[in-house]
Design a protein around this motif. Structure first.
Motif, mmCIF file in Angstrom:
data_model
loop_
_atom_site.group_PDB
_atom_site.id
_atom_site.type_symbol
_atom_site.label_atom_id
_atom_site.label_comp_id
_atom_site.label_asym_id
_atom_site.label_seq_id
_atom_site.Cartn_x
_atom_site.Cartn_y
_atom_site.Cartn_z
ATOM 1 N N GLU A 1 0.691 -1.246 -0.055
ATOM 2 C CA GLU A 1 -0.114 -0.069 0.160
ATOM 3 C C GLU A 1 1.041 1.084 0.113
ATOM 4 O O GLU A 1 0.686 2.173 -0.843
ATOM 5 N N ALA A 2 1.967 1.390 0.929
ATOM 6 C CA ALA A 2 2.791 2.270 1.101
ATOM 7 C C ALA A 2 3.983 2.000 0.145
ATOM 8 O O ALA A 2 4.823 1.227 0.458
ATOM 9 N N GLU B 1 13.904 10.753 0.019
ATOM 10 C CA GLU B 1 13.233 9.339 -0.115
ATOM 11 C C GLU B 1 11.947 9.630 0.927
ATOM 12 O O GLU B 1 11.902 9.782 1.920
ATOM 13 N N PHE B 2 10.872 8.868 0.484
ATOM 14 C CA PHE B 2 9.651 9.164 0.994
ATOM 15 C C PHE B 2 8.717 7.866 0.834
ATOM 16 O O PHE B 2 8.789 7.359 -0.165
ATOM 17 N N LEU B 3 7.722 7.666 1.581
ATOM 18 C CA LEU B 3 6.558 6.793 1.404
ATOM 19 C C LEU B 3 5.620 7.536 0.558
ATOM 20 O O LEU B 3 5.225 8.839 0.828
ATOM 21 N N ASP B 4 4.916 6.705 -0.362
ATOM 22 C CA ASP B 4 3.934 7.383 -1.250
ATOM 23 C C ASP B 4 2.783 6.203 -1.424
ATOM 24 O O ASP B 4 2.860 5.223 -0.991
ATOM 25 N N ASN B 5 1.595 6.902 -1.610
ATOM 26 C CA ASN B 5 0.327 6.140 -1.845
ATOM 27 C C ASN B 5 0.353 5.518 -3.039
ATOM 28 O O ASN B 5 1.370 5.932 -4.063
ATOM 29 N N ASP B 6 -0.645 4.688 -3.572
ATOM 30 C CA ASP B 6 -0.477 4.021 -4.928
ATOM 31 C C ASP B 6 -0.900 4.741 -6.161
ATOM 32 O O ASP B 6 -0.649 4.440 -7.226
ATOM 33 N N LEU B 7 -1.131 6.142 -5.960
ATOM 34 C CA LEU B 7 -1.186 7.057 -7.040
ATOM 35 C C LEU B 7 -0.035 8.051 -7.073
ATOM 36 O O LEU B 7 0.316 9.010 -8.003
ATOM 37 N N TYR B 8 1.073 7.740 -6.220
ATOM 38 C CA TYR B 8 2.177 8.501 -6.321
ATOM 39 C C TYR B 8 1.833 9.971 -6.110
ATOM 40 O O TYR B 8 2.536 10.893 -6.972
#
Length: 923
Positions: free
Chosen positions: A147-148, A167-174
């Motif tokens: 998911e992330a 560097e980062f976490l993103d959702n499935d739509l970026y």
């Protein structure tokens, strides 16, 4: 446009064979061949250039035979080539290869390569007038499809020696990746592509879609480029402090380091030893700036589009009164990176206020000081790459000698309230930089012949070196001898010097010679002392044996002088290049000053002056705009802008639904709110008579999707993708702007989606939102939630609307008022654009029929709940049993039975109040 060079090559067959032997390149790469003072392109590239630059394929010529063995070709002058280069790299996102023939006739080599994010090789050809920094970014995503998703990036502006990583976490739509592309103003993006999996990777497809929607050029790179085996060693060579490469916390960011490896390889920075030990590495924090999505960038008209002619069509165009290239680039960066810190915003506001209130300070800065500052970053880059000349040293010197003027002007500010902010931001820094550059100024004044600058000559002072001094004395004596020979010849020919006879000191063919007007030229024809050189439009050129001797001696001495001087020039340039870090710091301070002065200029010179907004911290306070205007719209010709008030308060008006006629100003109303919020967060004044703004963490927009079909995405699909992005990205501190939703599907589906999305924003996200819609039914949300407020744009209607042939005069007032718009004006717009009367009449008739049908069915079906049905049915059943008992006991006529039923119904107040029974009774 200059005439095109003729297509003539020495060995046509050999070149055609060579060209056809070249490896194929992707469709975004164009090869251009440098033929010394003109250029050619061939094959598909020739056709592309013909259409792009010449706007016709008739300029394409066949090299070789004109049948299938020939090679389509096009020629370009230097000017046309440069024009094409700007268009291809800065607007069309193409990559360019420039080939040159080395010594041998067919020994062609690729000598320059450029792409939208890497302009280093062609900076001189572009003329340096680049509006925004050519930012290039490499991205790598984690292989795990969870998911992330983890995203690692590395980015650089090739004109500044810095590498940024994040560097980062993103959702499935970026969504975070999209915000980063916009924040940085990225022009080119490197993505990792595994050739075997290329078409099967859905994550890569999503990344590509985002990169395209942001208008960024894309370069696919193999996975091997993203390997991190040698990255620490590479960074150790590039970074200023070698030891720091292994100690930096950023080196733990494995994805970002993979991206760094790819970017370093793509830019070829390790191939240029002048880069070693010169770079800095820093970590970019996404959260320090407001997030903008690609749709918001378009909705707010933030940056000029490729076809925007007038400056006033974008906020950047309205605000950009910068006098320096570095200022213009920084303004573009600020617009994409609105601040999130109240203190930082207020610091900028204070500076803008200082220049707004002090007209003399503002005008002196613009007209006298900033106007003369060159692009110091590009200048510094020339020194670093060993391309600088004495002229570049002089340009740096000319900035240094102007610094006391800047400092004196700033010190002359009388208002105590602004003295400290100006000192902190500019005066103290400029004083320190001026001191640091003092030795550069001294060196230039001691070594460079500043008097020669008037003649556009960049030379070392002859006094500076004994060898130069000796040669200069001889050259000066020769100058006098040549002048004496000229006067002697004028006397011999009985011509007045500088009237009929002239001394030509630098003729490009004959060197030093004399010239007579054509009418007077007869006097030298039979005189053996004078030798005629040539006859041209402006006269006859001639010389004497003595003057030729002087010329030969002068040329030889000049060569000696230049040889001696070039060694000294190299020394001066080398010393000047050591000041690059100071010049870059100076560029940063002057760019900041230029942008602040530009914002002040714009705030003062608007049709009505902008005001300083009060800033509330994140999550606190309200956004209240009195007399708000759209910064671009109010500047359009023949527009008298109607101002409107806007209030966004957390619990009573955080979700605004705006209804009203087409062309009535709904879109402008919601977009100007976003534009004003953004202006406030870059520290600018805003187009209102009074304003207070809360800090938003993002502006997310859903507005028209006009170009989506060209990319193979239906309008409705594009709309849903944008909306999904909003719902996944928004927080309680966001501002959402939705201009119509659900138009690409059936009315019922569209309304259902609009209602569900609105309900989700209100209940689950709880952020500020503005929703312009034609679904009037959506206004019922205000009955359900206290924070929803209905607004409508007003229109004045004169005349009657009885009968389908009736004419209604509708005047759009562009004023936003509380409440609901009770009718639609779509047919009125059709009338305005002169639809045939027959079509208009049919539209009105069908609209009335549909309205009657819908109203009747809505009354029947939509005015009661399931509970009402159950209760109403039970009560009705009881009443009918009671009525049956009464009418069967005695003899009653049919009329009496009906009357009895009516009597029982009228006596039952509970049944009469039941909504379900009311709908049955209506039938």
């Amino acid at each position: 446009m200059a005439s095109r060079p003729e297509l003539k090559l020495d060995d046509e067959g050999g070149f055609i064979r060579f060209f056809k032997s070249l490896p194929a390149v992707d469709g975004d790469t164009i090869r251009i061949f440098d033929r010394s003072d003109w250029y050619t392109a061939h094959g598909q590239d020739a056709t592309f250039i013909a259409k792009t630059v010449y706007k016709t394929t008739s300029v394409v010529r066949q090299l070789g035979r004109s049948d299938h063995t020939g090679l389509p070709s096009v020629t370009m002058t230097m000017t046309v080539f440069r024009q094409f280069l700007r268009e291809a790299l800065l607007k069309l996102g193409k990559r360019i290869e420039i080939w040159q023939s080395q010594s041998g006739r067919m020994n062609w080599k690729c000598v320059k390569q450029a792409s939208p994010g890497n302009l280093q090789d062609v900076e001189d050809d572009l003329g340096g007038q680049i509006d925004s920094a050519p930012m290039i970014l490499a991205v790598k995503i984690s292989a795990k499809a969870s998911e992330a998703r983890s995203v690692g990036v590395c980015f650089a502006d090739a004109s500044v020696r810095e590498l940024g990583v994040s560097e980062f976490l993103d959702n499935d739509l970026y969504s975070n990746f999209e915000a980063l592309l916009i924040q940085l103003g990225v022009r080119e993006c490197l993505v990792q592509v595994d050739k075997t999996e290329k078409d099967k990777d859905p994550e890569l497809a999503k990344l590509k879609q985002i990169i395209n929607s942001c208008g960024v050029a894309m370069a696919e790179r193999p996975a091997s480029d993203f390997g991190i085996r040698d990255i620490e060693q590479d960074l150790a060579r590039l970074l200023k402090d070698e030891k720091s490469a292994t100690l930096l916390p950023q080196t733990d960011l494995k994805l970002a380091m993979g991206s760094a490896a790819s970017l370093i390889k793509y830019l070829g920075v390790l191939q240029d030893p002048s880069n070693f030990g010169q770079y800095q590495l820093y970590q970019h924090d996404l959260a320090q700036f407001m997030k903008l999505d690609a749709a918001a960038l378009k909705a707010l008209n933030l940056m000029p589009g490729p076809r925007d002619g007038a400056k006033t069509m974008s906020i950047y165009g309205v605000l950009n009164h910068c006098k320096t290239p570095v200022g213009s680039r920084l303004l573009a960066q600020w617009l994409k990176q609105p601040l999130m810190s109240k203190d930082e915003i207020e610091k900028r506001q204070q500076l803008v206020e200082a220049f707004c209130n002090d007209t003399e300070l503002r005008q002196t800065m613009q007209e006298q000081h900033l106007r003369s500052v060159p692009d110091l970053y590009r200048l510094s880059k020339r020194f670093q790459r060993g391309k600088a000349t004495l002229e570049d040293v002089v340009r740096a010197y000319q900035v240094v000698i102007r610094l006391p003027g800047f400092i004196g002007t700033l010190e002359g500010v009388m208002d105590e309230a602004y003295r400290d902010p100006l000192d902190d931001a500019y005066t103290t820094k400029l004083r320190d930089l001026s001191d640091s550059l003092g030795k550069l100024q001294d060196m230039v004044e001691q070594t460079v012949d500043l008097d020669a600058l008037d003649r556009h000559e960049y030379i070392i002072k002859s006094d500076y070196d004994s060898g130069l001094r000796t040669i200069r004395k001889k050259l000066d004596q020769l100058d006098r001898d040549i002048r004496a020979e000229f006067h002697s010849s004028a006397r011999d020919l009985d011509q007045e010097p500088d009237k009929k006879i002239f001394l030509e000191a630098n003729h490009k063919v004959h060197g030093v010679c004399m010239r007579l007007t054509r009418q007077e030229a007869g006097c030298i024809r039979n005189n053996s002392k004078f030798q005629e050189c040539s006859t041209q439009k402006n006269g006859v050129y001639f010389t004497t044996k003595q003057m030729q001797a002087y010329r030969r001696e002068y040329d030889q001495l000049s060569q000696n002088y230049n040889r001696t001087q070039s060694g000294l020039v190299n020394e001066v340039v080398h010393v000047a290049s050591s000041y690059c870090p100071v010049l870059e710091r100076l560029a940063g301070v002057l760019a900041h000053l230029d942008v602040i002065v530009s914002l002040a200029h714009c705030s003062v010179h608007a049709p009505e002056a902008y005001v300083r907004p009060k800033i509330h911290p994140r999550g606190e306070g309200q956004t209240r705009l009195i007399g708000a205007r759209h910064p671009c719209m109010e500047l359009q010709d023949d527009v008298q802008f109607i101002t409107n008030d806007i209030e966004l308060t957390r619990d009573k008006s955080s979700f605004l639904i705006i209804t009203g006629p087409n062309m009535g100003g709904k879109s402008t109303f919601i977009r100007q709110t976003g534009a004003i919020a953004l202006l406030a967060q870059i520290g600018c004044f805003v187009p209102c008579s009074e304003a207070e703004v809360t800090i938003f963490d993002s502006i997310l927009a859903r507005v028209g999707a006009s170009d989506s079909q060209l990319k193979g995405v239906s309008t409705f699909m594009a709309e849903m993708l944008e909306t999904a992005n909003i719902l996944k990205s928004a927080t309680a501190e966001s501002l959402i702007i939705i201009d119509e939703l659900g138009r690409g599907t059936s009315t019922y589906d569209g309304f259902g989606l609009a209602w569900a999305i609105s309900d989700h924003i209100i209940k689950e996200i709880g952020c500020f939102a503005m929703f312009a819609t034609h679904f009037h039914e959506l206004t019922a949300l205000a009955d359900k939630y206290p924070q929803v407020r209905n607004l409508h744009v007003t229109a004045h209607i004169s005349g009657t609307d009885k009968g389908e042939d009736a004419k209604r005069e509708v005047t759009l007032l562009y004023k936003v008022e509380p409440g609901i718009c009770d009718q639609s004006f779509g047919i009125h717009v059709a009338e305005l654009v002169r639809f045939p009367d027959k079509v208009i009449r049919m539209a009105k008739r069908k609209a009335d029929e549909l309205e009657d049908f819908t109203t009747k069915h809505e009354d029947v079906e939509m005015s009661y709940s399931r509970e009402d049905v159950e209760q109403g049915s039970a009560m009705l059943k009881q009443l009918l049993i009671k009525w049956k008992d009464q009418v069967t006991a005695g003899e009653m006529t049919k009329e009496e039975q009906v009357a009895k039923l009516k009597e029982l119904v009228e006596a039952d107040s509970k049944l009469l109040a039941n909504p379900f029974f009311q709908s049955v009774k209506a039938l």
